[in-house]
Scaffold this motif. Structure first.
Motif: not given
Lengths: 82, 255
Positions: A65, A48-49, A61-62, A57-58, A52, A54
């Motif tokens: 976190a 999902k993140y 950065s996840m 930062v998700a 892809v 393009k």
């Protein structure tokens, strides 16, 4: 209170609040099941993140976190003592 | 995508295990290949953007989940309330590390906001080069296969026209046979004519030889039969005849 679908193997978002304990107990807790759960989680996040055209930062950065929060919870007892 | 591959591999493993119990001969007899519909063919393209997140961390789905009950500001109020609760109840302890964390996170946010787009574009350019190379390879392969198909079709079309070649060859052979036949016929004619001419010339020669021989024989005998005296009488008579003729000839032109 009983849901319409007879089989209680539903996704987490479709499970009603009262059925949550029985749903949790019904999950697959064999090593293969746990490994499968980790695999599923990893690939869900990856597809999902990260995977892809393009990305943003998700995807990056996840991960810190998700590392910081549980590690703080584990070390908050000794932080309180000091 | 990879998860689906892994899941399908995991699903195929038990079927292989069960198949191993059968003997090898039975395996080859009963195993049927390529029975399912081909999924993921052609492979679906990658999604353009990832899942939307707010504040770089929290997925959009969380905000949509809370929207019906709390509206737009719900999750922000929830976040603020949680932070104040953790601070006030000392569930989150402020240590010197807090300040270093705040500075580092602030620096990271500033760096991402300032240079994020540039890094993204650079990565996109690398990706596009890779994709262009692969696309060129794919097009080359497609072109090669298309050329092979065209060549194959051409050769099939040529096979349809092979009968012209065979007709020409048949005609050539027929003509060669005809020519040989006529040559031999002519040769036979010439040989027969040769033999017949030989017989004719032999006959002619015999006739001529007989005639000559007869003439010679007759001449010889006549000459032999003329005695000397007969010769003198004959010559005297000839002279007398000639004198008479001369007188007649002189008399004629005068008239």
């Amino acid at each position: 209170m009983a849901s319409v679908v007879p089989v209680k193997e539903k996704k987490l978002m479709d499970v009603k609040l009262g059925e949550l304990p029985s749903w949790i107990l019904m999950r697959d807790f064999t090593p293969k099941g746990i490994a499968g759960a980790f695999q599923r989680g990893y690939y869900q996040h990856y597809n999902k993140y990260v995977n892809v055209r393009k990305g943003g930062v998700a995807g990056v950065s996840m991960v810190p976190a998700a590392h910081v929060l549980p590690s703080y919870c584990l070390s908050c007892k000794e932080l309180k003592r000091a | 995508m990879l998860s689906r591959v892994v899941l399908s591999a995991a699903a195929a493993a038990p079927s292989l295990k069960n198949a191993a119990l059968l003997g090898p001969g039975v395996l080859q007899a009963t195993r049927v290949f390529h029975t399912g519909q081909p999924r993921l063919a052609p492979v679906p393209p990658l999604p353009e953007h990832g899942g939307k997140v707010r504040l770089g961390l929290i997925p959009e789905e969380f905000f949509q989940f809370l929207y019906p009950k709390t509206g737009v500001t719900g999750p922000y109020v929830l976040g603020t309330g949680l932070i104040l609760y953790f601070l006030s109840k000392e569930i989150y302890v402020i240590t010197p590390e807090t300040f270093s964390t705040i500075s580092v996170v602030g620096l990271l946010v500033y760096a991402v906001k300032k240079y994020g787009a540039a890094v993204g574009e650079f990565a996109d350019k690398l990706n596009e080069e890779k994709i262009a190379q692969l696309e060129a390879a794919k097009q080359d392969t497609i072109q090669q296969i298309q050329d092979a198909i065209d060549l194959e079709k051409l050769q099939q079309a040529l096979v349809q026209k092979r009968h012209y070649l065979f007709d020409v060859q048949r005609n050539n052979i027929a003509m060669a046979l005809e020519v040989t036949y006529r040559e031999r016929l002519h040769k036979v004619y010439k040989e027969v004519k040769n033999r017949l001419d030989y017989h004719i010339s032999v006959q002619n020669m015999m006739v001529r030889k007989e005639q000559e021989h007869m003439i010679n024989w007759v001449e010889k005998h006549v000459v032999q039969s003329i005695s000397a005296q007969q010769e003198k009488e004959t010559i005297a008579k000839c002279i007398a005849d000639l004198k008479l003729l001369a007188k007649k000839a002189q008399a004629q032109p005068v008239l």
